[in-house]
Design a protein around this motif. Structure first.
Motif, PDB file in Angstrom:
ATOM      1  N   LYS A 192       0.896  -1.169   0.000  1.00 50.59           N
ATOM      2  CA  LYS A 192       0.000   0.000   0.000  1.00 50.59           C
ATOM      3  C   LYS A 192       0.927   1.209   0.000  1.00 50.59           C
ATOM      4  N   VAL A 193       1.087   1.855  -1.157  1.00 51.84           N
ATOM      5  CA  VAL A 193       2.113   2.890  -1.341  1.00 51.84           C
ATOM      6  C   VAL A 193       1.523   4.267  -1.017  1.00 51.84           C
ATOM      7  N   GLU A 194       1.744   4.702   0.209  1.00 52.48           N
ATOM      8  CA  GLU A 194       1.124   5.929   0.708  1.00 52.48           C
ATOM      9  C   GLU A 194       1.813   7.212   0.263  1.00 52.48           C
ATOM     10  N   THR A 195       2.922   7.072  -0.460  1.00 52.59           N
ATOM     11  CA  THR A 195       3.592   8.265  -0.984  1.00 52.59           C
ATOM     12  C   THR A 195       2.743   8.974  -2.043  1.00 52.59           C
ATOM     13  N   PHE A 196       1.682   8.314  -2.540  1.00 51.63           N
ATOM     14  CA  PHE A 196       0.798   8.929  -3.528  1.00 51.63           C
ATOM     15  C   PHE A 196      -0.119   9.984  -2.916  1.00 51.63           C
ATOM     16  N   ASN A 197      -0.159  10.075  -1.596  1.00 48.61           N
ATOM     17  CA  ASN A 197      -0.903  11.161  -0.957  1.00 48.61           C
ATOM     18  C   ASN A 197      -0.218  12.493  -1.269  1.00 48.61           C
ATOM     19  N   PRO A 198      -0.935  13.619  -1.238  1.00 51.77           N
ATOM     20  CA  PRO A 198      -0.333  14.900  -1.635  1.00 51.77           C
ATOM     21  C   PRO A 198       0.846  15.333  -0.770  1.00 51.77           C
ATOM     22  N   GLY A 199       0.835  14.952   0.494  1.00 50.68           N
ATOM     23  CA  GLY A 199       1.972  15.262   1.368  1.00 50.68           C
ATOM     24  C   GLY A 199       3.005  14.161   1.376  1.00 50.68           C
ATOM     25  N   ASN A 200       2.816  13.183   0.473  1.00 55.58           N
ATOM     26  CA  ASN A 200       3.739  12.066   0.261  1.00 55.58           C
ATOM     27  C   ASN A 200       3.881  11.113   1.438  1.00 55.58           C
ATOM     28  N   SER A 201       2.854  11.046   2.296  1.00 52.61           N
ATOM     29  CA  SER A 201       2.909  10.057   3.368  1.00 52.61           C
ATOM     30  C   SER A 201       1.531   9.685   3.871  1.00 52.61           C
ATOM     31  N   VAL A 202       1.470   8.559   4.586  1.00 56.27           N
ATOM     32  CA  VAL A 202       0.240   8.068   5.195  1.00 56.27           C
ATOM     33  C   VAL A 202      -0.307   9.049   6.224  1.00 56.27           C
ATOM     34  N   LYS A 203       0.563   9.901   6.757  1.00 60.14           N
ATOM     35  CA  LYS A 203       0.173  10.813   7.831  1.00 60.14           C
ATOM     36  C   LYS A 203      -0.814  11.892   7.371  1.00 60.14           C
ATOM     37  N   ASP A 204      -0.935  12.111   6.073  1.00 62.16           N
ATOM     38  CA  ASP A 204      -1.920  13.084   5.582  1.00 62.16           C
ATOM     39  C   ASP A 204      -3.320  12.735   6.075  1.00 62.16           C
ATOM     40  N   ARG A 205      -3.606  11.419   6.093  1.00 60.51           N
ATOM     41  CA  ARG A 205      -4.946  10.958   6.453  1.00 60.51           C
ATOM     42  C   ARG A 205      -5.308  11.386   7.878  1.00 60.51           C
ATOM     43  N   MET A 206      -4.450  11.043   8.815  1.00 63.96           N
ATOM     44  CA  MET A 206      -4.781  11.313  10.216  1.00 63.96           C
ATOM     45  C   MET A 206      -4.589  12.775  10.583  1.00 63.96           C
ATOM     46  N   ALA A 207      -3.702  13.480   9.883  1.00 64.35           N
ATOM     47  CA  ALA A 207      -3.494  14.902  10.173  1.00 64.35           C
ATOM     48  C   ALA A 207      -4.791  15.689   9.935  1.00 64.35           C
ATOM     49  N   VAL A 208      -5.415  15.442   8.794  1.00 69.85           N
ATOM     50  CA  VAL A 208      -6.670  16.136   8.468  1.00 69.85           C
ATOM     51  C   VAL A 208      -7.787  15.708   9.419  1.00 69.85           C
ATOM     52  N   LYS A 209      -7.841  14.416   9.729  1.00 71.66           N
ATOM     53  CA  LYS A 209      -8.880  13.904  10.630  1.00 71.66           C
ATOM     54  C   LYS A 209      -8.751  14.532  12.023  1.00 71.66           C
ATOM     55  N   MET A 210      -7.534  14.625  12.526  1.00 74.65           N
ATOM     56  CA  MET A 210      -7.325  15.206  13.853  1.00 74.65           C
ATOM     57  C   MET A 210      -7.735  16.676  13.877  1.00 74.65           C
ATOM     58  N   ILE A 211      -7.410  17.406  12.806  1.00 73.38           N
ATOM     59  CA  ILE A 211      -7.790  18.822  12.720  1.00 73.38           C
ATOM     60  C   ILE A 211      -9.304  18.977  12.635  1.00 73.38           C
TER      61      ILE A 211
END
Length: 453
Positions: free
Chosen positions: A33-52
């Protein structure tokens, strides 16, 4: 027309990619599961937005506020993208072991970056945990994210990452393998997958210097396991609330060297340019190969992009300095190639001992050959120098010839590593290598040890 209203709407729906060459010895289907395809280039984009979004919803984060978080870099990037779109300020507190690229990228997207020392206790006021909390209390209208204990971290992966994996594998996934840091990814994905199929096995990748594996197996938080390590993004010296150990079937630990080497292998052999924790994850998966059967579908998650490690794992000099580069060292010339272009540091028989001491300090070395007009005639070793100083405090003003030891043996550039090792012992701390151009270079015990793979 199809378009995203802002960059945050491009997060998720990352691809599953079959691993082919590196997993030849594994008799199962291995998908990344290659999470670098997210705009911030990591899996952390998902939880960063959710936490905010969750903090906005319950009033913890107010309009025009300042977001503060301790991060290894990737969460900071995700927070930065959301902060830009939503109009917040961001302060990222980062440890000094993280790559320069991560720090530069955070500054490029508008974050203020505060760098803290790595080698301190979590409770130390200088640690990035402590500094994050302090800044949150000192900054007006601030919200401290605390990704380690923030439940929105794991929820993001329960709601997004895991359903994607389930759908992409048509529910056929049998094993999920992922590096564990804050614990949000492994716990959120594990909860969803086990609800769908309790037989799915969840494996965490840990690193040496971290407490997760032993704690999972014994329930003991062993502070003796905590020490500094190089691998970024996984392992901890604390137990984040987001790590739900009851959902994890087991851990395997991967060395710093293996993580770095396999990070490069993924780029060279699979064409997947991903980060340091991905190298640890794929090596950990190989260590678990006896757990997989031919009909299994194994999904391993790659957290971030290799672009954040160009100055580290993808830099030959950085790798070589740490003995991580897979180079065969067989002869004297191999041992000196890293400093072959530097002049040999020497001292002359009639110089004062103080001059030798100055050179030992300046060049951060332990041995110096001694010469006169005829060539090499002696040696100075810091251990012998210290012993002589204890016996005579006036030694600094004496000539080198009065305290020097025997000259170092001289060998040819083609001399084998085995022969050189025999020459270095408690009575002789180094050898000199003679090159074809008549120049000499020193090989020390440290050079021998550094070459051991």
């Amino acid at each position: 027309m199809k378009y995203a209203k802002n960059i945050l709407e491009t997060i998720g729906n990352t691809p599953l990619v079959k691993i082919n060459k590196l997993t030849k010895e594994i008799d199962a289907l291995v998908l990344a599961k290659v999470e670098t395809f997210n705009p911030g280039n990591s899996v952390k984009d998902r939880m960063a937005v959710k936490m905010i979004e969750d903090a906005e919803a319950d009033g913890r984060l107010k309009p025009g506020g300042t977001i503060i978080e301790g991060t290894s870099g990737n969460t900071g990037m995700g927070l930065a993208l959301a902060a830009i779109v939503k109009g917040y300020k961001l302060i990222c507190v980062i440890s000094d072991k993280q790559s320069k690229e991560k720090m530069d990228i955070l500054r490029a997207v508008g974050a203020r970056v505060v760098v803290c020392p790595t080698d301190v206790e979590p409770t130390d006021p200088r640690s990035y945990y402590s500094v994050s909390k302090r800044l949150a209390t000192e900054t007006e209208n601030a919200w401290y994210v605390n990704q380690y204990d923030n439940p929105s971290n794991a929820i993001a992966h329960y709601e997004q990452t895991a359903p994607e994996i389930w759908e992409q594998t048509e529910g056929k996934i049998t094993h999920f393998v992922v590096g564990v840091g804050t614990g949000g990814t492994i716990s959120g994905v594990a909860k969803y997958l086990k609800e769908k199929n309790p037989n799915v096995k969840i494996w965490g990748i840990d690193t040496y210097g971290s407490v997760f594996k032993k704690y999972h197996e014994t329930g003991i938080f062993d502070e003796n396991e905590i020490y500094s390590y190089i691998t970024e993004g996984i392992g901890e010296d604390i137990l984040p609330k987001n790590v739900d150990f009851s959902l994890i079937d087991g851990f395997t630990k991967v060395t710093d060297k293996d993580a770095a080497v396999y990070t490069r292998k993924l780029a060279l052999e699979e064409g997947i340019f991903v980060g340091n924790s991905a190298g640890a994850a794929i090596k950990g998966l190989l260590q678990l190969k006896e757990h997989f059967k031919p009909e299994d579908v194994v999904v391993v998650l790659f957290h971030d992009s290799g672009s954040r490690y160009v100055g580290k794992m993808f830099n030959d000099d950085w790798m070589r300095e740490r003995g991580f580069l897979e180079e065969e060292v067989t002869k004297a010339l191999d041992l000196i190639k890293d400093h072959q272009d530097k002049p040999l540091v020497i001292v002359r028989t009639e110089e004062l001992v103080s001059h030798a001491i100055e050179r030992l300090k300046k060049y951060k070395i332990s041995q110096i050959p001694v010469i006169d007009t005829t060539g090499f005639v002696g040696s100075i070793d810091e251990t012998d120098l210290f012993r002589s100083y204890v016996e005579d405090k006036n030694i600094a003003d004496k000539p080198i010839k009065d305290i020097m030891g025997k000259p170092y043996p001289i060998v040819k550039a083609s001399t084998s590593m085995e022969e050189i090792s025999k020459l270095i012992n408690k009575d002789n701390q180094a050898v000199l290598v003679e090159l074809e151009n008549g120049k000499h270079h020193i090989v020390t015990k440290h050079d021998i040890i550094s070459s051991i793979k």
